[in-house]
Structures are given as C-alpha cells and as structure tokens.
Design a protein around this motif. Sequence first.
Motif, short mmCIF file in Angstrom:
data_model
loop_
_atom_site.label_atom_id
_atom_site.label_comp_id
_atom_site.label_asym_id
_atom_site.label_seq_id
_atom_site.Cartn_x
_atom_site.Cartn_y
_atom_site.Cartn_z
N GLU A 88 -5.45 9.92 2.54
CA GLU A 88 -4.25 10.24 3.31
C GLU A 88 -3.14 9.25 3.04
N SER A 89 -3.49 7.98 2.83
CA SER A 89 -2.47 6.96 2.58
C SER A 89 -1.68 7.28 1.30
N ARG A 90 -2.33 7.87 0.30
CA ARG A 90 -1.63 8.23 -0.93
C ARG A 90 -0.69 9.41 -0.68
N VAL A 91 -1.10 10.35 0.18
CA VAL A 91 -0.23 11.48 0.52
C VAL A 91 1.00 10.96 1.25
N GLN A 92 0.79 10.02 2.16
CA GLN A 92 1.91 9.44 2.91
C GLN A 92 2.90 8.77 1.95
N ILE A 93 2.40 7.99 1.02
CA ILE A 93 3.26 7.31 0.04
C ILE A 93 3.97 8.34 -0.84
N TRP A 94 3.26 9.41 -1.24
CA TRP A 94 3.90 10.43 -2.07
C TRP A 94 5.10 11.04 -1.34
N ILE A 152 2.47 -12.64 -11.88
CA ILE A 152 1.40 -12.25 -12.78
C ILE A 152 0.10 -12.12 -12.01
N GLN A 153 -0.19 -13.08 -11.14
CA GLN A 153 -1.42 -13.04 -10.35
C GLN A 153 -1.41 -11.82 -9.44
N GLY A 154 -0.26 -11.50 -8.84
CA GLY A 154 -0.16 -10.37 -7.94
C GLY A 154 -0.35 -9.04 -8.65
N MET A 155 0.03 -8.96 -9.91
CA MET A 155 -0.09 -7.71 -10.66
C MET A 155 -1.54 -7.33 -10.90
N CYS A 189 -4.38 0.76 -8.70
CA CYS A 189 -4.05 1.53 -9.89
C CYS A 189 -3.11 2.67 -9.50
N ARG A 190 -2.24 3.03 -10.41
CA ARG A 190 -1.29 4.11 -10.15
C ARG A 190 -2.06 5.40 -9.94
N THR A 191 -1.67 6.16 -8.92
CA THR A 191 -2.34 7.42 -8.62
C THR A 191 -1.75 8.52 -9.49
N TYR A 216 -4.60 -4.89 -3.46
CA TYR A 216 -5.42 -3.76 -3.03
C TYR A 216 -6.85 -4.19 -2.73
N ALA A 217 -7.43 -5.00 -3.63
CA ALA A 217 -8.82 -5.43 -3.43
C ALA A 217 -8.96 -6.25 -2.15
#
Length: 187
Positions: free
Chosen positions: A151-157, A105-108, A113-115, A54-55
Amino acid sequence: MLASKASELPSKMAEDNSPYKAVATKCRRSRTKFTEEQLKILINAFNKKPYPGYAAKQRLALEVNTEESRIQIWFQNRRARHRFLKRPEKNLDLRQDRVYPEENIQGMRDRRCRTSYTSSQLQTLMNAFMENPYPGIDSREQLAEDIGVPESRVQIWFQNRRSRLRIQKKREPEEASAQRQNQGQDL
C-alpha cells in the motif's frame, strides 16, 4: 456541497450530525499510537540518523512490530517537527547544514530499490487515478491487493502522479503561449 456529500453517504452515516466525521473516518487510516517503549526505540534511531534507509526502516518496523510505511511516516513527521523547533537564526552561518558527498554515497546504498510496474498495473493505477486522484486508505489497500504491491508504494505512486499532473498543467499555458508567438512570427 456538504448536503450533496451527506446524501451520498449511507443513511446511518447521514443521520450523524457531523458530516466531516463520517467522511474522515471513511477515508483515513486510524491514527498509529506507539507505546513508550516503541517511541524510545524510534527516538533513539532518529537521534542517530534522521534519514534512515529502507533496510533500517524495515528493521525498526520488525523491532516495534508495525509496518514499514508507518515508520516512514513517523520519521517524516519527526523531521518536520524537528525542523520547526530547530529553525536557524537568519544571521547564523548555514554552511554547517551542508550535506557532504560521503554521507550521500552511504545513503544511496540504503535506499529502497525503484519500484517497476507492469503495463497492466499502470493501467489499473491510471484508471483509479482518473476516478479519484486522492483515494482513501481503503481504496489504496484494495488497489495494492489488486496489483500485488504494498500500500505504501500505491500511496507514493499517487503522490508522484498528482505532482506530475500539477507540473503538466503549469506547462500547458506556457506551451500555448509559445505556439501563439511562433504562429505570429510565421505570418
């Protein structure tokens, strides 16, 4: 069915000879076009790490001056195209494709963060889902503004909710069959 769709559209759109075009432009986001410099940056980042966190996607979004959700979609499309072009032969050793725990582990650490949604946000999303499980970009943006999330979170939801609905529909016949078997055994 097309005739009913055309009659639902505003008269200006219904006059157009192509009902597909009118419907598509109403629901879809316009295609994101990257410049050559932006593509160089994105391709270079993809070659280094095809699954950025994400970062990293946020940083790239700032660097190429676009939304993080557009970067996410670009990487998804690029990975799909990359897999298609680089399909392994059937007789090759596939052990080289394994993901090792250190990489996991590095990818995690890099994940978003969970929405979490409040009950009122969930109620708004569920009402919208009942009305239309495949909302267009305009509807998603309006929902995002209403509930205060990107909006991206709405799309994923919506993607996750449709997936969950398919799983539930698949289980219903199995559960009904199991209940009938149990009732037969009770007799």
